[in-house]
Design an enzyme around this catalytic site. Structure first.
Site, mmCIF file in Angstrom:
data_model
loop_
_atom_site.group_PDB
_atom_site.id
_atom_site.type_symbol
_atom_site.label_atom_id
_atom_site.label_comp_id
_atom_site.label_asym_id
_atom_site.label_seq_id
_atom_site.Cartn_x
_atom_site.Cartn_y
_atom_site.Cartn_z
ATOM 1 N N SER A 147 0.789 -1.066 -0.082
ATOM 2 C CA SER A 147 -0.024 -0.100 -0.062
ATOM 3 C C SER A 147 1.008 1.040 -0.075
ATOM 4 O O SER A 147 1.899 1.055 0.469
ATOM 5 C CB SER A 147 -0.866 0.044 1.271
ATOM 6 O OG SER A 147 -1.596 1.174 1.420
ATOM 7 N N TYR A 161 -1.331 -0.216 10.424
ATOM 8 C CA TYR A 161 -1.800 -0.481 8.879
ATOM 9 C C TYR A 161 -0.752 -0.320 8.192
ATOM 10 O O TYR A 161 -0.091 -1.205 7.345
ATOM 11 C CB TYR A 161 -2.983 -0.313 8.470
ATOM 12 C CG TYR A 161 -3.401 -0.522 7.011
ATOM 13 C CD1 TYR A 161 -3.696 -1.785 6.686
ATOM 14 C CD2 TYR A 161 -3.163 0.389 6.043
ATOM 15 C CE1 TYR A 161 -3.973 -2.088 5.262
ATOM 16 C CE2 TYR A 161 -3.487 0.256 4.768
ATOM 17 C CZ TYR A 161 -3.662 -1.161 4.120
ATOM 18 O OH TYR A 161 -4.283 -1.442 2.782
HETATM 19 P P1 NAP Z 1 -11.861 -5.353 0.590
HETATM 20 O O1 NAP Z 1 -12.962 -4.729 -0.730
HETATM 21 O O2 NAP Z 1 -12.289 -5.016 1.556
HETATM 22 O O3 NAP Z 1 -11.606 -6.897 0.046
HETATM 23 C C1 NAP Z 1 -11.031 -7.563 1.168
HETATM 24 C C2 NAP Z 1 -11.176 -8.836 0.838
HETATM 25 O O4 NAP Z 1 -10.401 -9.504 1.957
HETATM 26 C C3 NAP Z 1 -12.573 -9.568 0.966
HETATM 27 O O5 NAP Z 1 -12.646 -10.604 0.013
HETATM 28 C C4 NAP Z 1 -12.659 -10.096 2.366
HETATM 29 O O6 NAP Z 1 -13.701 -10.916 2.577
HETATM 30 C C5 NAP Z 1 -11.414 -10.423 2.471
HETATM 31 N N1 NAP Z 1 -10.754 -10.695 3.896
HETATM 32 C C6 NAP Z 1 -11.044 -9.889 4.868
HETATM 33 N N2 NAP Z 1 -10.214 -10.359 6.078
HETATM 34 C C7 NAP Z 1 -9.893 -11.588 5.621
HETATM 35 C C8 NAP Z 1 -9.417 -12.604 6.525
HETATM 36 N N3 NAP Z 1 -8.908 -12.494 7.949
HETATM 37 N N4 NAP Z 1 -9.151 -14.072 5.870
HETATM 38 C C9 NAP Z 1 -9.497 -14.028 4.485
HETATM 39 N N5 NAP Z 1 -9.976 -13.164 3.861
HETATM 40 C C10 NAP Z 1 -10.205 -11.839 4.171
HETATM 41 O O7 NAP Z 1 -10.664 -4.766 0.314
HETATM 42 P P2 NAP Z 1 -9.733 -4.292 -0.969
HETATM 43 O O8 NAP Z 1 -9.637 -2.866 -1.088
HETATM 44 O O9 NAP Z 1 -10.014 -5.121 -2.143
HETATM 45 O O10 NAP Z 1 -8.157 -4.650 -0.580
HETATM 46 C C11 NAP Z 1 -7.369 -5.804 -0.931
HETATM 47 C C12 NAP Z 1 -5.964 -5.435 -0.515
HETATM 48 O O11 NAP Z 1 -5.522 -4.330 -0.990
HETATM 49 C C13 NAP Z 1 -5.634 -5.553 1.071
HETATM 50 O O12 NAP Z 1 -4.612 -6.295 1.414
HETATM 51 C C14 NAP Z 1 -5.687 -3.916 1.202
HETATM 52 O O13 NAP Z 1 -4.942 -3.675 2.321
HETATM 53 C C15 NAP Z 1 -4.895 -3.599 -0.143
HETATM 54 N N6 NAP Z 1 -5.022 -2.403 -0.406
HETATM 55 C C16 NAP Z 1 -6.508 -1.680 -0.642
HETATM 56 C C17 NAP Z 1 -6.328 -0.158 -0.910
HETATM 57 C C18 NAP Z 1 -7.595 0.445 -1.434
HETATM 58 O O14 NAP Z 1 -7.535 1.576 -1.426
HETATM 59 N N7 NAP Z 1 -8.747 -0.304 -1.622
HETATM 60 C C19 NAP Z 1 -5.203 0.525 -0.983
HETATM 61 C C20 NAP Z 1 -3.951 -0.277 -0.739
HETATM 62 C C21 NAP Z 1 -3.879 -1.449 -0.302
HETATM 63 P P3 NAP Z 1 -14.121 -11.465 4.042
HETATM 64 O O15 NAP Z 1 -14.623 -10.064 4.649
HETATM 65 O O16 NAP Z 1 -15.545 -12.301 3.888
HETATM 66 O O17 NAP Z 1 -13.254 -12.282 4.649
#
Ligand code: NAP
Length: 255
Positions: A147, A161
């Site tokens: 990130s 985080y």
């Molecule tokens: P999201 O839409 O909230 O999706 C997160 C996914 O991870 C969901 O499928 C969730 O499903 C699953 N998850 C959460 N906790 C989990 C656990 N303990 N075990 C297994 N699965 C789990 O988030 P996203 O934005 O796509 O983020 C994905 C990745 O990108 C993360 O690592 C996040 O830190 C990173 N990221 C995101 C952003 C952003 O702006 N969106 C920026 C930088 C980095 P369940 O809740 O059903 O488990």
């Protein structure tokens, strides 16, 4: 360009929605066999898996827990007869907690979902990835999800985080040093602000304020992040790329 991904066996953690789901769909479109994971199955799971083809399967598990990491990786490898590519995407902000209020439970929660998940999934996948490289003659691949917070330190209440993401970006250097000889490449995709449930707490004013700080003037879309994963996983495209962090952020952060 990524023709060599056809038939590759991929596990994408945290892939019921958001970036992980877009990555899983992109790998499937490239002909890969895809294992999905989350704690809860997404709605319309059967139709989703049918659409992904290649015997795509869902492996439920809370990857904050080591036992679930081991089970999900083993079940996926058993289903596909091995594993070639691991995408450690599961991660979460957990909450915004200022330093004065951080307690052990919050520390454990942030560390477990962001660091333990990737560490223990990678540890569990290691024998399968080694075997993949030995049997196919192609390097296996581990892709972490960082990130911009891992470089900037994160916004209000997001220090843990950001530190967790920096931890990932650092530990891959050790894995490159000691596991390249196993036939595995390790890289990180580092997204900026991407329009997913991750930002569900932001109202229109907050979104506008964040967008104003992004040269492209808007949040990224999950589909715009996914191609970087295909690039890194493909030996045809990135066979000499390892130990790197690819920033995909609309210019929001420039190292
Ligand atoms: P999201 O839409 O909230 O999706 C997160 C996914 O991870 C969901 O499928 C969730 O499903 C699953 N998850 C959460 N906790 C989990 C656990 N303990 N075990 C297994 N699965 C789990 O988030 P996203 O934005 O796509 O983020 C994905 C990745 O990108 C993360 O690592 C996040 O830190 C990173 N990221 C995101 C952003 C952003 O702006 N969106 C920026 C930088 C980095 P369940 O809740 O059903 O488990």
């Amino acid at each position: 360009m990524h023709d060599d991904l056809a038939g590759r066996r991929v596990l994408v953690t945290g892939s019921s929605q958001g970036i992980g789901l877009a990555v899983a769909c992109a790998f499937a479109a490239a002909g890969a066999r895809v294992g999905l994971n989350a704690r809860s199955a997404p709605g319309g799971l059967d139709a989703l898996l049918d659409g992904l083809g290649g015997g795509a399967a869902f492996f439920p598990g809370d990857l904050s827990r080591t036992a679930d990491c081991e089970r999900v990786v083993e079940d996926c490898a058993a289903r596909f007869g091995g594993l070639d590519i691991l995408v450690n995407n599961a991660g979460a902000l957990v909450g915004r907690v200022p330093l004065e209020e951080i307690d052990d439970a919050f520390y454990d929660a942030v560390g477990s979902v962001n660091c333990r998940s990737a560490l223990m999934c990678t540890r569990s996948a290691l024998p399968h990835l080694k075997r993949s490289a030995a049997e196919t003659g192609q390097m296996a691949s581990v892709i972490l999800v960082g990130s911009i917070a891992g470089s900037t330190g994160g916004g209000p209440g997001a220090g843990l985080y950001g530190a967790a993401k920096a931890w990932l970006q650092n530990i891959q250097k050790n894995w490159v040093a000691f596991h390249t000889a196993d036939g595995i490449r390790f890289n990180t995709v580092s997204p900026g602000t991407v329009d997913t449930a991750f930002h569900a707490d932001k109202d229109a004013a907050a979104r506008a304020a964040v967008s104003a700080g992004i040269p492209m003037g808007r949040f990224g879309r999950p589909e715009e992040i996914a191609p970087a994963f295909l690039f890194l996983a493909s030996n045809a495209a990135a066979g000499y790329v390892t130990g790197q962090v690819i920033e995909v952020n609309g210019g929001q952060f420039m190292p």
